[in-house]
Design an enzyme around this catalytic site. Structure first.
Site, PDB file in Angstrom:
ATOM      1  N   THR A 138      53.454  83.576 -28.485  1.00  0.00           N
ATOM      2  CA  THR A 138      52.535  84.254 -29.249  1.00  0.00           C
ATOM      3  C   THR A 138      51.118  84.418 -28.184  1.00  0.00           C
ATOM      4  OG1 THR A 138      53.190  83.974 -31.634  1.00  0.00           O
ATOM      5  CG2 THR A 138      51.162  84.457 -31.194  1.00  0.00           C
TER       6      THR A 138
ATOM      7  N   PHE B  73      47.271  84.336 -28.313  1.00  0.00           N
ATOM      8  CA  PHE B  73      45.874  84.062 -28.992  1.00  0.00           C
ATOM      9  C   PHE B  73      44.692  84.395 -28.175  1.00  0.00           C
ATOM     10  CE2 PHE B  73      49.550  80.890 -30.376  1.00  0.00           C
ATOM     11  CZ  PHE B  73      49.364  81.160 -31.856  1.00  0.00           C
TER      12      PHE B  73
END
Length: 280
Positions: free
Chosen positions: A171, A173
């Site tokens: 992921t 960020f």
């Protein structure tokens, strides 16, 4: 400095926020984090923006594109994401009646849920760690999908580890700050996020003409997304990430070129690009 993040403790977002110096402050939703940055309640915010399996985090895109135009991106990081199945006590998989997690967590483990827990009802939570708190506090056979660390923090028991559909799951960020915030430039390479939209978005070739401003100057796009303009069907905002900084060179020229085709062009931020290899 106060750093807002999608909480409570034990989320992947908290792990990403640990890379930003300051006092970490948890918020219940992505919208709440971005709003806290916009209002000045925190000086920085950390939110997920895209996942390698599930793509864009729409709550983040919409908050930046529509709800809080006074917030800018000043940094990014990419984390390896390994999900665990957590409950309050030892349970056989066949005993589990429901599984809670953030929608991204549920989607990242879709194959495991289909194959191993077909009987379980899926429950959306505001975050993975909040799902663990619900599972630990529930008297039912409820499990949660979250980082294994969330079990340690909230009194849960890990039933299975690394249940994500792809072991390379990661992921991205972003670090947020109020618009106009000056950040140390860093050593690069740099990335820039840009939003653009125009009245001609439903005419043939409009998007090609917009993107050609980057292509003709040799500016590489690393991501492109569209979101509804919230006016009527068929009209969209486009968000692109590109290599280079917005304050000079081919990237700046391309962004200026967009203005010939668009009603709105907004730089969401220029920041140092994260390394290609995710952080564990």
């Amino acid at each position: 400095m106060r750093v807002g993040y999608l909480g409570p403790e034990g989320t992947f977002t908290e792990q990403a926020a640990q890379q930003v110096d300051g006092e970490r402050v948890p918020y219940a939703t992505v919208h709440d984090v971005v709003q806290a940055v916009d209002s000045g309640d925190v000086e920085r915010g950390v939110v997920p923006i895209e996942n390698s399996l599930e793509g864009a985090v729409n709550a983040t895109l919409d908050a930046l594109a529509v709800d809080f135009p006074g917030v800018t991106i000043v940094g990014e990081s990419v984390l390896a994401v390994h999900q665990a199945l957590i409950a309050r006590a030892p349970l056989e998989l066949g005993e589990i009646t429901a599984v809670a997690s953030h929608p991204q967590g549920l989607a990242q483990c879709a194959r495991f849920l289909r194959d191993e827990l077909p009987q379980a009802r899926l429950v959306a939570a505001t975050s993975t760690a909040e799902a663990v708190r619900s599972a630990v506090g529930s008297g039912d056979a409820l499990a949660a999908i979250a980082p294994a660390r969330a079990a340690e923090l909230h009194g849960g028991l890990v039933l299975r580890e690394r249940i994500e559909d792809d072991p390379e799951n990661a992921t991205r960020f972003v670090v947020l700050a109020p618009a106009g915030t000056a950040e140390a430039p860093g050593d690069g390479p740099f990335k820039t996020s840009v939003l653009f939209a125009g009245a001609g978005d439903d005419s043939p070739g409009w998007l090609v003409r917009c993107l050609s401003e980057f292509a003709f100057r040799g500016v590489n796009l690393t991501k492109i997304e569209s979101r509804p303009r919230r006016r009527q069907l068929g009209h969209y905002l486009f968000l692109v990430d590109l290599e280079g900084a917005a304050d000079g060179g081919p990237a700046a020229e391309a962004i200026e070129g967009l203005r010939k085709h668009c009603e709105e062009v907004r730089v969401l931020g220029t920041y140092e690009a994260a390394p290609d290899r995710p952080l564990d």
